[in-house]
Design an enzyme around this catalytic site. Structure first.
Site, PDB file in Angstrom:
ATOM      1  N   HIS A  67      -0.524  -0.226  -9.756  1.00 12.33           N
ATOM      2  CA  HIS A  67      -1.296  -1.059  -8.820  1.00 12.33           C
ATOM      3  C   HIS A  67      -1.744  -2.358  -9.515  1.00 12.33           C
ATOM      4  O   HIS A  67      -2.940  -2.655  -9.623  1.00 12.33           O
ATOM      5  CB  HIS A  67      -2.499  -0.285  -8.269  1.00 12.33           C
ATOM      6  CG  HIS A  67      -3.019  -0.820  -6.965  1.00 12.33           C
ATOM      7  ND1 HIS A  67      -3.443  -0.014  -5.949  1.00 12.33           N
ATOM      8  CD2 HIS A  67      -3.182  -2.086  -6.496  1.00 12.33           C
ATOM      9  CE1 HIS A  67      -3.857  -0.741  -4.924  1.00 12.33           C
ATOM     10  NE2 HIS A  67      -3.709  -2.011  -5.243  1.00 12.33           N
ATOM     11  N   GLU A 100      -3.190   7.657  -5.832  1.00 15.75           N
ATOM     12  CA  GLU A 100      -3.231   6.868  -7.074  1.00 15.75           C
ATOM     13  C   GLU A 100      -4.308   7.413  -8.002  1.00 15.75           C
ATOM     14  O   GLU A 100      -5.432   7.641  -7.551  1.00 15.75           O
ATOM     15  CB  GLU A 100      -3.503   5.402  -6.747  1.00 15.75           C
ATOM     16  CG  GLU A 100      -2.315   4.778  -6.027  1.00 15.75           C
ATOM     17  CD  GLU A 100      -2.489   3.289  -5.736  1.00 15.75           C
ATOM     18  OE1 GLU A 100      -3.498   2.698  -6.163  1.00 15.75           O
ATOM     19  OE2 GLU A 100      -1.603   2.728  -5.092  1.00 15.75           O
ATOM     20  N   ARG A 126       0.833  -1.199   0.000  1.00 11.63           N
ATOM     21  CA  ARG A 126       0.000   0.000   0.000  1.00 11.63           C
ATOM     22  C   ARG A 126       0.868   1.249   0.000  1.00 11.63           C
ATOM     23  O   ARG A 126       1.860   1.326   0.733  1.00 11.63           O
ATOM     24  CB  ARG A 126      -0.882   0.046   1.258  1.00 11.63           C
ATOM     25  CG  ARG A 126      -2.180  -0.736   1.125  1.00 11.63           C
ATOM     26  CD  ARG A 126      -3.076  -0.122   0.064  1.00 11.63           C
ATOM     27  NE  ARG A 126      -4.295  -0.870  -0.115  1.00 11.63           N
ATOM     28  CZ  ARG A 126      -4.444  -1.907  -0.950  1.00 11.63           C
ATOM     29  NH1 ARG A 126      -3.451  -2.336  -1.685  1.00 11.63           N
ATOM     30  NH2 ARG A 126      -5.614  -2.520  -1.064  1.00 11.63           N
TER      31      ARG A 126
HETATM   32  P1  NAD Z   1      -2.058 -10.287   5.917  1.00  9.49           P
HETATM   33  O1  NAD Z   1      -3.047  -9.700   6.861  1.00  9.49           O
HETATM   34  O2  NAD Z   1      -2.102 -11.740   5.643  1.00  9.49           O
HETATM   35  O3  NAD Z   1      -0.593  -9.916   6.402  1.00  9.49           O
HETATM   36  C1  NAD Z   1      -0.229  -8.667   6.900  1.00  9.49           C
HETATM   37  C2  NAD Z   1       0.873  -8.889   7.918  1.00  9.49           C
HETATM   38  O4  NAD Z   1       1.337  -7.614   8.338  1.00  9.49           O
HETATM   39  C3  NAD Z   1       0.401  -9.637   9.158  1.00  9.49           C
HETATM   40  O5  NAD Z   1       1.192 -10.775   9.402  1.00  9.49           O
HETATM   41  C4  NAD Z   1       0.570  -8.609  10.265  1.00  9.49           C
HETATM   42  O6  NAD Z   1       0.960  -9.212  11.477  1.00  9.49           O
HETATM   43  C5  NAD Z   1       1.662  -7.723   9.696  1.00  9.49           C
HETATM   44  N1  NAD Z   1       1.695  -6.415  10.317  1.00  9.49           N
HETATM   45  C6  NAD Z   1       0.653  -5.651  10.731  1.00  9.49           C
HETATM   46  N2  NAD Z   1       1.120  -4.514  11.291  1.00  9.49           N
HETATM   47  C7  NAD Z   1       2.470  -4.573  11.208  1.00  9.49           C
HETATM   48  C8  NAD Z   1       3.495  -3.697  11.619  1.00  9.49           C
HETATM   49  N3  NAD Z   1       3.233  -2.529  12.237  1.00  9.49           N
HETATM   50  N4  NAD Z   1       4.769  -4.049  11.374  1.00  9.49           N
HETATM   51  C9  NAD Z   1       5.061  -5.213  10.763  1.00  9.49           C
HETATM   52  N5  NAD Z   1       4.125  -6.110  10.379  1.00  9.49           N
HETATM   53  C10 NAD Z   1       2.848  -5.775  10.596  1.00  9.49           C
HETATM   54  O7  NAD Z   1      -2.215  -9.446   4.570  1.00  9.49           O
HETATM   55  P2  NAD Z   1      -1.799  -9.913   3.107  1.00  9.49           P
HETATM   56  O8  NAD Z   1      -2.927 -10.627   2.487  1.00  9.49           O
HETATM   57  O9  NAD Z   1      -0.485 -10.558   3.153  1.00  9.49           O
HETATM   58  O10 NAD Z   1      -1.695  -8.473   2.385  1.00  9.49           O
HETATM   59  C11 NAD Z   1      -0.608  -7.620   2.675  1.00  9.49           C
HETATM   60  C12 NAD Z   1      -0.790  -6.269   1.993  1.00  9.49           C
HETATM   61  O11 NAD Z   1      -0.770  -6.404   0.589  1.00  9.49           O
HETATM   62  C13 NAD Z   1      -2.096  -5.538   2.304  1.00  9.49           C
HETATM   63  O12 NAD Z   1      -1.814  -4.157   2.492  1.00  9.49           O
HETATM   64  C14 NAD Z   1      -2.911  -5.678   1.037  1.00  9.49           C
HETATM   65  O13 NAD Z   1      -3.840  -4.670   0.892  1.00  9.49           O
HETATM   66  C15 NAD Z   1      -1.805  -5.596   0.021  1.00  9.49           C
HETATM   67  N6  NAD Z   1      -2.137  -6.113  -1.301  1.00  9.49           N
HETATM   68  C16 NAD Z   1      -1.777  -5.358  -2.371  1.00  9.49           C
HETATM   69  C17 NAD Z   1      -2.022  -5.826  -3.629  1.00  9.49           C
HETATM   70  C18 NAD Z   1      -1.675  -4.991  -4.810  1.00  9.49           C
HETATM   71  O14 NAD Z   1      -2.417  -5.003  -5.770  1.00  9.49           O
HETATM   72  N7  NAD Z   1      -0.568  -4.311  -4.804  1.00  9.49           N
HETATM   73  C19 NAD Z   1      -2.645  -7.066  -3.812  1.00  9.49           C
HETATM   74  C20 NAD Z   1      -2.980  -7.820  -2.707  1.00  9.49           C
HETATM   75  C21 NAD Z   1      -2.708  -7.324  -1.440  1.00  9.49           C
HETATM   76  C1  MLT Z   2      -5.857  -5.729  -2.709  1.00  6.02           C
HETATM   77  O1  MLT Z   2      -5.703  -5.207  -1.598  1.00  6.02           O
HETATM   78  O2  MLT Z   2      -6.455  -6.804  -2.854  1.00  6.02           O
HETATM   79  C2  MLT Z   2      -5.268  -5.050  -3.877  1.00  6.02           C
HETATM   80  O3  MLT Z   2      -5.198  -3.698  -3.729  1.00  6.02           O
HETATM   81  C3  MLT Z   2      -5.778  -5.556  -5.160  1.00  6.02           C
HETATM   82  C4  MLT Z   2      -6.816  -4.816  -5.915  1.00  6.02           C
HETATM   83  O4  MLT Z   2      -7.982  -4.864  -5.570  1.00  6.02           O
HETATM   84  O5  MLT Z   2      -6.467  -4.233  -6.910  1.00  6.02           O
END
Ligand code: NAD
Ligand code: MLT
Length: 529
Positions: A281, A262, A233
């Protein structure tokens, strides 16, 4: 009546088709609406599906009185004001698994592309420049990858990086060293990770705590020449601090899939640097992931509206289909117990203890405690209280809620006991299920009883002397109130007794006053469930 669902961001057609095929819902797709247009549209819907483009603000939710559920086709819910939704009793659900692999693969793609200058080299070749000397890369094998946030995506990135021969370390204050070690990852504090990592990849949610987790202070302590990847993010990394660190060479390169704003403005400083590569993204943007999240959120919406099941909710405990089947009758029982006992008490509510024993403890009992809260708070606050906002409403009112698992149930296969403390009184009630789904009250305070918690009831306590019950029967009869059931509980003849009388119609205030005026009555109250 059909549940109306608005799809406000683009999702895969397969998800829409699934919703369209179901007779119980009516789906409308209107993407790219401005906040004002969405505000005007939303009052007509009980379900809303979004990805990350639509910002679901508190103001927007005010204009959505019928909205019951928001489905996020994806993971991050930072575009949704979850607290405002919770306060309004709206379930917020996401699809946490659907794009995990796609996001992890994109992270690895960025890591390799950053190491070998793939985007810059592509641009150069297309521009007619064959600059082999300019794009000297680095290998990733044996390099240290520091993962910040070892959750679903972070863990998978670590495993994939291990496959490339990288050494993986992580910082995640909510994961045990044991769990990290099982993944072959060494768990470190953030300063130690910064010192050791050749690459840092962030995978936390964006929260108040993770906002600018990597900022000026952290960049002062990184290993010189570190490469940074953000596929989680925008906002987790302070973009101004990253820009400075790239300019002064502390950071050798950054790969960014996400930005604080964004799309970022074209004159965004980071976009001017040759050491920065970026994607718009795209972390979740594969056909496979989009198919999975669209179908996933459509199925969850149908579960919600058709079967009353809640899965992957971020603002209340989720219940899988099997547990839901088993817990449903207990939820009814729990809600009735809370509503029943509260109606017998007076004074401001201070504490609620819910104890579970017997076979019910095999399940996650949190939803049952929420059902108790709903029963109790519904008595004061009316139908606005639901399974989503009940815990928040209790917290806001300073009510302490305690849940206990006792395992041994004296006489019943399962027992749910609710004890309520107010500023003036304290009282308890215990209940069980007869057969698979028939709620019964089996104890009121210390009195064993077998009462049906349903409809209109008169509940009284009296000294166990001849004539009391007969007189009450006469008063009810004279008022044309038909008695449907009569349940008595006492500890010993001649002592105190408790009685629950089920009646077919409400008991008017003057009839209750006449009952209360009888001799040997300790209390008499009406209860409606
Ligand atoms: P998740 O909840 O499985 O994992 C997140 C981890 O972060 C957890 O293990 C949690 O303990 C840890 N965490 C929380 N606060 C923290 C801190 N202060 N310091 C260190 N670690 C901390 O989530 P996920 O499914 O692995 O997703 C992770 C991120 O990826 C989310 O922000 C999600 O929105 C993002 N994401 C982005 C895309 C994209 O399109 N770029 C796609 C999917 C997910
Ligand atoms: C997500 O958090 O799942 C990602 O931002 C993916 C998206 O919806 O584009």
């Amino acid at each position: 009546m059909k549940a109306r669902i608005l799809v406000a961001d683009e999702i895969a057609a397969s998800g829409i088709a699934l919703l369209e095929a179901h007779p119980a819902v009516e789906v409308t797709v209107k993407t790219g609406l401005s906040p004002a247009q969405l505000r005007a549209e939303l009052p007509h819907y009980s379900g809303l599906i979004v990805r990350s483009s639509t910002r679901v603000t508190a103001e927007l939710l005010e204009a959505a009185p019928a909205l019951k559920v928001i489905g996020r086709a994806g993971i991050g819910v930072d575009n949704i004001d979850v607290e405002a939704a919770t306060r309004r009793g709206i379930v917020v659900m996401n699809t946490p698994e659907g794009n995990t692999n796609t996001a992890a693969e994109h992270t690895i793609s960025l890591l390799l592309a950053l190491s070998r200058h793939i985007p810059q080299a592509t641009a150069a070749v297309k521009a007619g420049r064959w600059e082999r000397h300019r794009f000297l890369g680095v290998e990733v094998v044996n390099k240290v990858l520091g993962v910040i946030g070892l959750g679903r995506i972070g863990s998978l990135v670590a495993r994939k990086a291990q496959g490339l021969g990288m050494v993986t370390v992580a910082y995640d204050p909510f994961i045990s060293s044991e769990a990290a070690n099982k993944l072959g990852v060494e768990l470190l504090e953030l300063p130690a990770l910064l010192e050791r990592a050749d690459y840092i990849s962030v995978h936390t949610p964006l929260t108040a705590e993770t906002y600018h987790l990597l900022g000026r202070d952290q960049f002062k302590h990184v290993r010189p020449g570190v490469r940074i990847i953000n596929c989680a993010r925008g906002g987790i990394i302070d973009e101004a601090a990253l820009y400075e660190a790239l300019l002064n060479g502390t950071v050798a390169g950054a790969a960014l899939d996400v930005f604080e704003q964004e799309p970022p403005p074209p004159d965004h400083p980071l976009l001017q640097l040759d050491t920065v590569i970026c994607t718009p993204h795209l972390g979740a943007q594969t056909g496979e992931a989009q198919e999975r999240v669209a179908i996933g959120i459509a199925e969850q919406m149908l579960d919600f509206f058709v079967r009353g099941q809640i899965r992957n909710a971020v603002n209340m405990p989720s219940i899988d289909a099997e547990s839901y089947q088993a817990l449903q009758p207990y939820m009814t029982l729990a809600e009735k117990l809370g509503a029943f006992r509260m109606q017998l008490l007076e004074g401001g509510l201070t504490e609620i203890t819910v104890s579970y024993s017997g076979t019910v403890t095999a399940y996650d009992t949190k939803p049952l405690t929420i059902a108790v809260l709903r029963g109790i708070l519904g008595h004061f606050l009316g139908p606005q209280v639901n399974y989503v906002n009940a815990p928040l409403l209790a917290k806001e009112r300073g009510i302490r809620v305690v849940e206990r698992q006792l395992h041994d149930s004296e006489d019943y296969a399962s027992l749910v006991e609710v004890e309520i403390v107010t500023e003036r009184q304290r009282g308890s009630v215990a209940g069980t299920l007869f057969g698979k789904s028939d709620p019964r009250i089996v104890r009121i305070d210390h009195f064993p009883i077998e009462a049906i918690p349903s409809g209109h009831m008169l509940v009284f306590s009296n000294r166990d002397l001849p004539g009391v019950i007969g007189r009450i029967g006469t008063i009810l009869g004279n008022a044309q109130i038909n008695i449907a059931g009569f349940h008595l509980g006492r500890l010993a003849p001649g002592g105190l007794a408790v009685c629950v009388v089920n009646v077919d119609s409400p008991i008017p205030a003057e009839v209750l006053a006449a009952i209360r005026a009888l001799p040997n009555l300790v209390y008499a109250k009406t209860v409606t469930l």
